[in-house]
Design an enzyme around this catalytic site. Structure first.
Site, PDB file in Angstrom:
ATOM      1  N   HIS A  67       0.830  -1.208   0.000  1.00  0.00           N
ATOM      2  CA  HIS A  67       0.000   0.000   0.000  1.00  0.00           C
ATOM      3  C   HIS A  67       0.863   1.257   0.000  1.00  0.00           C
ATOM      4  CE1 HIS A  67      -4.327  -1.281   0.926  1.00  0.00           C
ATOM      5  NE2 HIS A  67      -3.669  -2.384   0.601  1.00  0.00           N
ATOM      6  N   ASP A  68       2.018   1.195   0.639  1.00  0.00           N
ATOM      7  CA  ASP A  68       2.914   2.344   0.643  1.00  0.00           C
ATOM      8  C   ASP A  68       3.483   2.577  -0.753  1.00  0.00           C
ATOM      9  OD1 ASP A  68       4.485   4.469   1.789  1.00  0.00           O
ATOM     10  OD2 ASP A  68       6.223   3.128   1.716  1.00  0.00           O
ATOM     11  N   VAL A  71       1.256   4.076  -3.689  1.00  0.00           N
ATOM     12  CA  VAL A  71       0.785   5.461  -3.573  1.00  0.00           C
ATOM     13  C   VAL A  71       1.994   6.367  -3.358  1.00  0.00           C
ATOM     14  CG1 VAL A  71      -0.686   7.087  -2.331  1.00  0.00           C
ATOM     15  CG2 VAL A  71      -1.410   4.695  -2.600  1.00  0.00           C
ATOM     16  N   GLY A  73       4.954   5.961  -4.259  1.00  0.00           N
ATOM     17  CA  GLY A  73       6.226   5.257  -4.137  1.00  0.00           C
ATOM     18  C   GLY A  73       6.547   4.760  -2.740  1.00  0.00           C
ATOM     19  N   HIS A 197      -1.742 -12.848  -1.099  1.00  0.00           N
ATOM     20  CA  HIS A 197      -3.011 -13.234  -0.476  1.00  0.00           C
ATOM     21  C   HIS A 197      -2.987 -14.673   0.032  1.00  0.00           C
ATOM     22  CE1 HIS A 197      -5.577  -9.881  -2.589  1.00  0.00           C
ATOM     23  NE2 HIS A 197      -4.772  -9.422  -1.659  1.00  0.00           N
ATOM     24  N   THR A 198      -1.845 -15.325  -0.092  1.00  0.00           N
ATOM     25  CA  THR A 198      -1.678 -16.636   0.530  1.00  0.00           C
ATOM     26  C   THR A 198      -1.582 -16.480   2.044  1.00  0.00           C
ATOM     27  OG1 THR A 198      -0.360 -18.669   0.507  1.00  0.00           O
ATOM     28  CG2 THR A 198       0.853 -16.619   0.411  1.00  0.00           C
ATOM     29  N   ASP A 249      -6.561 -17.261   2.492  1.00  0.00           N
ATOM     30  CA  ASP A 249      -6.247 -18.592   1.977  1.00  0.00           C
ATOM     31  C   ASP A 249      -6.917 -19.617   2.885  1.00  0.00           C
ATOM     32  OD1 ASP A 249      -5.095 -21.073   1.440  1.00  0.00           O
ATOM     33  OD2 ASP A 249      -3.097 -20.266   1.088  1.00  0.00           O
ATOM     34  N   ASP A 257       3.127 -19.809   0.373  1.00  0.00           N
ATOM     35  CA  ASP A 257       3.353 -20.933  -0.535  1.00  0.00           C
ATOM     36  C   ASP A 257       2.547 -20.766  -1.817  1.00  0.00           C
ATOM     37  OD1 ASP A 257       0.715 -21.599   0.201  1.00  0.00           O
ATOM     38  OD2 ASP A 257       1.402 -22.933   1.796  1.00  0.00           O
TER      39      ASP A 257
END
Length: 329
Positions: A67-68, A71, A73, A197-198, A249, A257
């Site tokens: 997120h940093d 937006v 950089g 998102h794992t 997950d 993984d």
């Protein structure tokens, strides 16, 4: 005249080649070799101690870094606290759900570094976040990689700057590709970074539309695995607080993984933006490849993280070393 134009073009070309992108050129793994040679060990120790307190540190830090960087950089501008005269990035609706443990580990690492005279006010908050991100990935049994250092902290942080710069849970592949391309990231980078998102969790409110009100034809998104959809409905009944957390997950939520890709093959992507990576013909081959080849995925993830860490890097001209990661000097 034509000869003069050619000379100008050649001269400009030489000038450009002699002066590469300074933001990338300033980054190097041993940036603090003289000023704070033990920076990596110090940050790693803080990260490990924080993880012992709560596992949330791992996904929170990884998400905070993304997120940093997306937006303005990788400049730790997402860490700035709002003031009466400025609503900062972290208070934008897209950032409200960033878990405090990600911020806390950076603040604790900054304090540990500043306790060492040679390191005091020498290491940027942006670099601390980059190092901590690598360390949490490793702690979750993900790949290790060398972190390029030399970022300076940003001088601006506004909630307005977040608008339209972060991927959303309902984005399709075309939208995702455009968003990542803005940051010089390819479709392969996008797929690799999506696999973060794992780890971690999302809130029920982000998936209500997929399990209750998808469209006029289907109440439930037909690309969702039916058994998984029922699990989500049990975890997120219609009347539940939309802030209730669920695992991203469903299989190995605490381990980094390639199961993420195997889940997509089975229709178990939590967000639309996850599942479309399998249903869209442009990205499906990569999903299938990485589902069966964890080595290839890990290599691609390291490449993508390195490229992500170069986005919008600040220099001495437009940044500084923040004394307090949550406030401008």
């Amino acid at each position: 005249m034509a000869r003069f134009s050619l000379v100008v073009v050649v001269t400009l070309s030489l000038a450009i080649s002699m002066f590469p992108d300074t933001t990338t050129a300033q980054l190097k793994t041993n940036f603090y070799g003289n000023s704070c040679p033990n920076v990596e060990q110090i940050v790693k120790k803080v990260v490990q101690e924080k993880i012992k307190q709560t596992f949330v540190t791992i996904p929170a830090t990884l998400r905070l870094f993304f997120h940093d960087c997306f937006v303005n950089g990788c400049d730790a501008s997402v860490m700035i606290q709002s003031t009466p005269t400025n609503k900062a990035e972290k208070d934008h609706p897209d950032n409200i759900s960033l878990a405090g443990d990600g911020f806390d580990v950076v603040i604790k690492a900054k304090k540990a570094l500043d306790a060492i005279p040679s390191c005091k006010n020498k290491v940027s908050c942006a670099d601390i976040l980059a190092l901590a991100t690598r360390d949490v990935v490793v702690a979750a049994k993900g790949p290790s990689y060398a972190v390029e250092l030399g970022r300076f902290d940003g001088l601006v942080s506004t909630a307005a700057s977040v608008n339209g710069n972060l991927p959303g849970p309902n984005n399709k592949v075309t939208e995702l590709n455009k968003l990542f391309a803005k940051n010089k990231l390819t479709q392969e980078d996008m797929i690799a970074l999506s696999a973060a998102h794992t780890l971690g969790f999302a809130h029920c409110g982000k998936v209500f539309n997929r399990i209750y009100n998808f469209n006029l034809t289907h109440a439930v998104d037909p690309t969702l695995n039916k058994a998984y959809a029922k699990e989500l409905q049990l975890a997120c009944p219609k009347t539940v607080d939309p802030r209730i957390a669920i695992n991203m997950d469903p299989t190995t939520p605490r381990q980094f993984d390639n199961i993420y890709f195997k889940n997509l093959q089975q229709g178990k992507g939590l967000f639309t933006s996850d599942q479309v990576l399998f249903t869209d013909g442009r990205s499906k081959p990569t999903v299938n490849d990485w589902a069966k080849n964890s080595v290839a995925f890990n290599k691609a993830f390291v490449t993508a993280m390195t490229k992500l860490g170069r986005v919008g890097v600040k220099t001495r001209r437009n940044g500084n070393i923040r004394r307090d990661c949550g406030a401008f000097n």
